[in-house]
Design a protein around this motif. Structure first.
Motif, PDB file in Angstrom:
ATOM      1  N   ARG A  49      -7.455 -10.236 -12.854  1.00 63.79           N
ATOM      2  CA  ARG A  49      -6.535  -9.144 -13.183  1.00 63.79           C
ATOM      3  C   ARG A  49      -7.294  -7.861 -13.517  1.00 63.79           C
ATOM      4  O   ARG A  49      -6.844  -6.765 -13.200  1.00 63.79           O
ATOM      5  CB  ARG A  49      -5.622  -9.540 -14.349  1.00 63.79           C
ATOM      6  N   CYS A  52      -8.229  -5.723 -10.555  1.00 67.27           N
ATOM      7  CA  CYS A  52      -7.114  -4.954  -9.975  1.00 67.27           C
ATOM      8  C   CYS A  52      -6.485  -3.993 -10.967  1.00 67.27           C
ATOM      9  O   CYS A  52      -5.385  -3.505 -10.715  1.00 67.27           O
ATOM     10  CB  CYS A  52      -6.024  -5.898  -9.496  1.00 67.27           C
ATOM     11  N   MET A  54      -4.981  -4.620 -13.646  1.00 62.15           N
ATOM     12  CA  MET A  54      -3.712  -5.129 -14.179  1.00 62.15           C
ATOM     13  C   MET A  54      -3.811  -5.393 -15.675  1.00 62.15           C
ATOM     14  O   MET A  54      -2.872  -5.868 -16.294  1.00 62.15           O
ATOM     15  CB  MET A  54      -3.305  -6.422 -13.457  1.00 62.15           C
ATOM     16  N   THR A  73      -4.101   0.463  -9.911  1.00 65.08           N
ATOM     17  CA  THR A  73      -3.916  -0.701  -9.041  1.00 65.08           C
ATOM     18  C   THR A  73      -3.602  -0.282  -7.608  1.00 65.08           C
ATOM     19  O   THR A  73      -4.201  -0.782  -6.656  1.00 65.08           O
ATOM     20  CB  THR A  73      -2.769  -1.574  -9.585  1.00 65.08           C
ATOM     21  N   ALA A  74      -2.674   0.681  -7.462  1.00 66.65           N
ATOM     22  CA  ALA A  74      -2.254   1.083  -6.119  1.00 66.65           C
ATOM     23  C   ALA A  74      -3.433   1.614  -5.303  1.00 66.65           C
ATOM     24  O   ALA A  74      -3.504   1.400  -4.090  1.00 66.65           O
ATOM     25  CB  ALA A  74      -1.149   2.136  -6.217  1.00 66.65           C
ATOM     26  N   ASP A  75      -4.394   2.293  -5.975  1.00 60.67           N
ATOM     27  CA  ASP A  75      -5.543   2.831  -5.247  1.00 60.67           C
ATOM     28  C   ASP A  75      -6.568   1.746  -4.944  1.00 60.67           C
ATOM     29  O   ASP A  75      -7.246   1.799  -3.914  1.00 60.67           O
ATOM     30  CB  ASP A  75      -6.174   3.965  -6.064  1.00 60.67           C
ATOM     31  N   VAL A  77      -5.818  -1.347  -4.332  1.00 58.05           N
ATOM     32  CA  VAL A  77      -5.258  -2.054  -3.178  1.00 58.05           C
ATOM     33  C   VAL A  77      -5.592  -1.295  -1.896  1.00 58.05           C
ATOM     34  O   VAL A  77      -5.959  -1.889  -0.879  1.00 58.05           O
ATOM     35  CB  VAL A  77      -3.729  -2.213  -3.340  1.00 58.05           C
ATOM     36  N   ARG A  78      -5.530   0.034  -1.960  1.00 59.62           N
ATOM     37  CA  ARG A  78      -5.834   0.842  -0.777  1.00 59.62           C
ATOM     38  C   ARG A  78      -7.318   0.765  -0.400  1.00 59.62           C
ATOM     39  O   ARG A  78      -7.684   1.125   0.719  1.00 59.62           O
ATOM     40  CB  ARG A  78      -5.395   2.298  -1.005  1.00 59.62           C
ATOM     41  N   HIS A  83      -4.776  -9.468  -3.926  1.00 62.31           N
ATOM     42  CA  HIS A  83      -4.763 -10.385  -5.074  1.00 62.31           C
ATOM     43  C   HIS A  83      -3.567 -11.318  -4.927  1.00 62.31           C
ATOM     44  O   HIS A  83      -2.441 -10.855  -4.810  1.00 62.31           O
ATOM     45  CB  HIS A  83      -4.645  -9.537  -6.354  1.00 62.31           C
ATOM     46  N   ALA A 104       1.857  -5.500   3.907  1.00 60.93           N
ATOM     47  CA  ALA A 104       1.207  -4.446   4.701  1.00 60.93           C
ATOM     48  C   ALA A 104       1.698  -3.069   4.271  1.00 60.93           C
ATOM     49  O   ALA A 104       1.580  -2.106   5.036  1.00 60.93           O
ATOM     50  CB  ALA A 104       1.500  -4.668   6.183  1.00 60.93           C
ATOM     51  N   PHE A 105       2.221  -2.964   3.053  1.00 62.34           N
ATOM     52  CA  PHE A 105       2.871  -1.722   2.624  1.00 62.34           C
ATOM     53  C   PHE A 105       1.981  -0.497   2.780  1.00 62.34           C
ATOM     54  O   PHE A 105       2.449   0.565   3.192  1.00 62.34           O
ATOM     55  CB  PHE A 105       3.322  -1.844   1.163  1.00 62.34           C
ATOM     56  N   VAL A 106       0.686  -0.628   2.472  1.00 61.18           N
ATOM     57  CA  VAL A 106      -0.186   0.559   2.499  1.00 61.18           C
ATOM     58  C   VAL A 106      -0.735   0.831   3.897  1.00 61.18           C
ATOM     59  O   VAL A 106      -1.449   1.816   4.107  1.00 61.18           O
ATOM     60  CB  VAL A 106      -1.358   0.438   1.495  1.00 61.18           C
ATOM     61  N   ARG A 107      -0.427  -0.058   4.853  1.00 58.20           N
ATOM     62  CA  ARG A 107      -0.933   0.155   6.214  1.00 58.20           C
ATOM     63  C   ARG A 107       0.101   0.904   7.043  1.00 58.20           C
ATOM     64  O   ARG A 107       1.299   0.716   6.884  1.00 58.20           O
ATOM     65  CB  ARG A 107      -1.210  -1.187   6.888  1.00 58.20           C
TER      66      ARG A 107
END
Lengths: 237, 313
Positions: A49, A52, A54, A73-75, A77-78, A83, A104-107
């Motif tokens: 955690r 990431c 978290m 976290t969002a960055d 992941v990018r 995780h 695949a949200f950020v793709r």
């Protein structure tokens, strides 16, 4: 030897006043599988955690030389860190297909569709149930979905928190076989927290043993598997 | 004997009314029209409930603000009513995003109780602020739809306004469905409402996604307010009444179901008009809404269309 892909130094983490990690160091080379072992409460889940963001942390987390500590976290992941959290890593109200699309949200590249089809081939049961809600799948199917969801990111680093939890031994074994195949195929670096130590040490390159928020032992997985203390404490023979 | 006679007298009147088909039809149409307005505010409540797990008590107040803005744009600035309502929807969305950013986002999204209390506080603050700025005298906002009725049977009229209210609410549900099921921002919204932690872990920015939900809910609430207010008069406490009927509608439909919110709204609208007319309950109209909430909570807490969270493990 080149610099490790993931290099963690002096990582501390706390939930409010309760300090869980007391400054741990570890590293994973690119394309390796590393496993974290340890008793309940040793800080294994917190370590994942922390990577990431978290949980609030101190210390340095370098991914391919870039500092992740302090990022959101969002960055992270990018940057390609996926995780699979313990137990509930899916979106129960969304369909299997929508879970993969969320992964695949950020793709925004055109190959998202092809990737989804690829994981339907790897995990055929997901392909059969692509229109069903994730919450209606069995525990093993949900775990496969959570992993497929994470792979939809095309991660460079995959964090897995107890993928075998609640799964039948046969399913666990085939899951680990698939993970090693993905590791060999795509070169995805993996960091796995696992209770099933013998299975995890069998597939891992390096291993770390956490005790009370500190690294107690570390080394190549086959050496640790032969270590008497590790065998007594985690392998049970 | 006097008591008996008066009771019989009441029944006489009621029986008279009950056999009056035109009155039934008239109240049926009125119920649909009211119900459509409750449904649209209920939809706004459901939007926030789905994503955050709490009821935003400030929903009616944001709608109130929106309706006052629509009044300013149309009556004072002279814009056509429909244009003024659209402008007010945009403006109230902006206010809602600001409110969410300043008052909601500092609180952890998984602790519901503090957030509910914050929304109750916002209700009081916004309602009072509207009163301070625009005063407490009643105003009238014209309807977006033409007056008159294309279909009439005696006193029963299917008015353009009823048709417009119903059409609007069905259009809103259809557009919301498309937005949530076909777009990326809709996927993000549903992912956040399904599993907050995993939503973070796939890279969704949770704060802005919830802010988007607030903006959308405020726009829908403002539209609902603009449907309801022409039937009543605009004054600062008007949306409080609407909020209670809409809460009943949302509870009946099952809090997390958009279709449920619409059907719940229509049922509450019909029940209200029929009860008030045939049982002479006009004093107790609000109480019927509260009774609906109580009965739903007792008999079927998930409402008609709400999901019971059953998961295999």
């Amino acid at each position: 030897m080149s610099a490790p892909y993931l290099e963690v130094q002096g990582l501390k983490a706390a939930y409010g006043d309760i300090q869980v990690l007391h400054g741990i160091d570890f590293s994973v080379a690119e394309g390796q599988i590393a496993v974290i072992l340890g008793a309940n409460g040793a800080g294994k889940t917190t370590t994942l955690r922390a990577l990431c963001a978290m949980v609030s942390t101190e210390g340095s987390i370098k991914l391919a030389g870039d500092e992740l500590a302090g990022q959101r976290t969002a960055d992270i992941v990018r940057r390609g860190v996926a995780h699979v959290p313990q137990g509930r890593g899916t979106f129960p109200e969304l369909s299997v297909e929508e879970n993969l699309m969320a992964g695949a949200f950020v793709r925004s590249d055109p190959e998202v569709r092809a990737d989804a089809d690829r994981w339907y081939e790897t995990f055929p049961v997901l392909g059969e149930r692509r229109g069903q809600t994730a919450g209606s799948l069995s525990g093993g199917e949900q775990q496969m979905l959570a992993i497929a969801r994470a792979l939809m990111l095309r991660p460079s680093l995959l964090l897995l928190d107890e993928p075998s939890l609640g799964l039948a031994p046969m399913i666990t074994r085939s899951l680990f076989e698939q993970l090693t195949a993905i590791n060999a195929d795509a070169g995805t670096t993996m960091l796995v927290v696992e209770q099933n130590a013998s299975l995890a040490l069998g597939v891992a390159d390096v291993a770390y043993v956490l005790e009370a928020g500190e690294v107690a032992l570390s080394g190549p997985a086959d050496e640790l598997a032969a270590d008497d203390n590790v065998r007594r404490a985690y392998l049970g023979y | 004997m006097g008591v008996l006679a008066s009771v019989l007298g009441v029944f006489d009147i009621t029986l008279d009314k009950l056999s009056d088909g035109e009155l039934w039809l008239a109240q049926f149409f009125r119920g649909l029209s009211d119900g459509a307005t409750y449904a649209s505010v209920a939809l706004a409540l459901v939007m926030i409930y789905k994503s955050t797990g709490f009821i935003n008590f400030a929903q009616g107040s944001l709608a109130l603000l929106g309706v006052y803005l629509a009044y300013i744009f149309s009556v004072e600035q002279g814009l056509p009513v429909a244009v003024a309502v659209v402008c007010a929807m945009v403006a109230s969305s902006a206010v809602a995003m600001l409110v969410e950013r300043v008052f909601i986002r500092p609180f952890p999204p998984d602790h519901v109780l503090p957030l509910v209390i914050v929304t109750l506080g916002l209700l009081l603050i916004i309602d009072s602020a509207v009163g301070i700025v625009w005063g407490f005298r009643t105003r009238s906002l014209p309807s977006m739809f033409p007056s008159g009725a294309p279909i009439e049977w005696g006193i029963a009229q299917l008015t353009w306004r009823t048709i417009g209210n119903l059409g609007t609410v069905f259009a809103v549900v259809g557009l919301l469905y498309l937005l949530l099921s076909r777009t990326k921002v809709g996927l993000a919204f549903r992912a956040v409402s399904s599993n907050l932690e995993s939503a973070r872990l796939v890279g969704i920015r949770v704060g802005p996604t919830l802010g988007f939900g607030w903006a959308l809910a405020a726009a829908i609430g403002t539209l609902g307010g603009a449907l309801v207010v022409p039937d009543l008069l605009l004054e600062p406490s008007i949306m409080l009444r609407v909020l209670i009927f809409s809460l009943a509608a949302a509870a009946l439909g099952g809090l997390d179901s958009m279709v449920g919110a619409v059907i719940g709204g229509l049922v509450v609208g019909l029940a209200r008009n029929l009860l008030v007319t045939f049982l002479d309950l006009s004093e107790l109209a609000l109480a019927t809404a509260v009774a609906v909430i109580l009965v739903v909570l007792l008999v079927r807490p998930t409402g008609l269309f709400g999901s019971t969270r059953v998961e295999r493990v």
